[in-house]
Design a protein around this motif. Sequence first.
Motif: not given
Length: 494
Positions: A34-35, A405, A412
Motif C-alpha cells: 500500500l505504500g 503510506a 503504492q
Amino acid sequence: MNSALRFLIVSFDGLRPDLVSPDLTPNLCRLRFLGVTLSNHRTVYPSETRSVFPSLVTGATTNQHGMVGNKYVDRSVAPQRYIDTADAVLLRQLDLESGGQLMSAPTLGEILAASGKSLAVLATNTPGTTRLFHHKAEDFGHIRLSGHFREACTPDDVLAEAEARVGPLPPEPPKVEPDTAGQDWITSTFLEVIWPKDRPDVTIFSYGEPDITSHFHGTGAEATRGIIAHCDRQFGRLLDWWEAEGRAAGVQIIAISDHGHITGHTRVSVTDSLRDAGFRPGIAPAADVDVVVVPGQVGALYLADPSDEQIGRLVATITSEPWCGPVFSRAKNETEGVAPGSLGNHLVFADHARAPDVSFSFRADDGVDPFGLLGSTFYDNDRPTGLGVHGGLHPKELAGLGIVAGSAFPAQGSVSTIPSGICDFAPTLLHILGIAPPESMSGRVLHEVLEHGSKLAPNVRSEAFKARLGSFRQVLRRVHVGSATYIEGGTAVG
C-alpha cells in the motif's frame, strides 16, 4: 502541503527489516504493497532505544538532542551522577531541574503544540522510553499512555477512560516472557478510546517488542518470531481500521523500527580489563573511581581526569583487547580523535556535552547466528551467549524498518533505494503539515517519496574514515544525501 492530514507512526522496537516476510509479518507486507518501502534505511549511533527515539521526535542526531545513550554520566552537577533514562520520574525531575532542557533540541510534541496541533503517544516500552516520545505531554494537555506503567501516563482522566473501556493496565511480564498483553492493550485503547474521542494530529504508537524477547531468547528464536507475529497481528487491526476509516480521514502511516539486533557470541568484562590495566573502574562516579564504565552494549567511558594523556592511555588499553571495535574520542582535527588510534566522536555525532570521553562499539563481524541471521559480536552483560544485543555499528544493528503510506506518498508498492534515516521522519511530517522545521533538525525531507516532491535523484556521496594504533585498525563508513549524513557501519581488526 496539507495541514488537515494526520499521522500514525507505528514502531516495532528492535525489529530487523530482514525478518519482515509474508509468513511472519503479513500485515507489514500488506503495508508495503500500500505504500513506499525505504529499503536503505538506518538509525543513529548509538543504536540504543533511548538515543534513537529522541532522534525520531527531534529529527536530529544525538549531538543535538543530548540523549547520548540509554545511560550516561551527568557532569552538569556536583557531585556528578549516573543517569538511567529508563526512569520516567527521574526524567521529569531532570527536565524541571534544568529549566526544560532535558533534551537540547525542540521535540515534535513541542513544535506541534506551538502550531495548535496535538501529539499522542501509546507505548509498551520502559517508562522512560515512553516519556521520551513526548516528555512535555502534561505541559500541553497531550496524551501519553504506557501499556504498563502509570508513572508514564497522562492525563489521568484519559487513562481512567481507557481502563474503564479496555481493562486495567496489564502488569509488566517477566523479562523472559514475551509481552503480548501490553501490545493488545495499547492497540485496543487507540482504536476504542483515543481515535474516536481525540483524533490526535500525530500519534506515535510503539510496540516494545520484539526487542525484549530478542534480548532474552535470541534474534530468530521461536519466542521472538512468535512475538513478532503477535505484534504484526495487532498492527493488522490498525491497518484494517486505516483501510476502513483512517485513510479517508487523511491519516498517513509510517512504520518503523528503532534498530536491529545481532547475536552475542563471546561474553567479556570491560571493567575487569580496565582493572587489570591499572585503572579503578566503577559503574557510577565515586571518590575511588577513575573511570566510569556505563553498563550497556555501547562502550561509554567517563574519566575522572579527562586529559588528553588519560584518554590516550584508556584508548591504548581497550584497543589492545580482542573485543574492541571502533573507538571515538573528542576531535583533534577533522577526522582524528585526541587519542591515537581513535576517530573524532563528531563523525558519529557523539560530541554532545554529556557524551563520554571515550565511546566504542564491541567488535562485530558477519558471522551467521544459530537462527541463520547475519551478525555477531562480543558483549558485556550477565546473559548467556547466543542472545540478541544492539547499540553498536554493525550494519544489522543500524538497519531500521521504514515504510510510508497514505495520500502524501502516492507511489503504492514502490521501493526507494535512496539512503534515509530515522531523523528524516519529523522534518518530512512537518513539511507535509506546512510547519517550518527548526534549524536543529539534521534530518532531511524525503522529497523523493512525496506526492509533489522532486523526482530528481539526489546527490549521494560515500566516505570512509580510518585510524590505527599498532595492529589495531578501524574503519567508519558514512553516506551523504544532500546535507544529511547517515552512518553505514564501522569495523575494527587487530
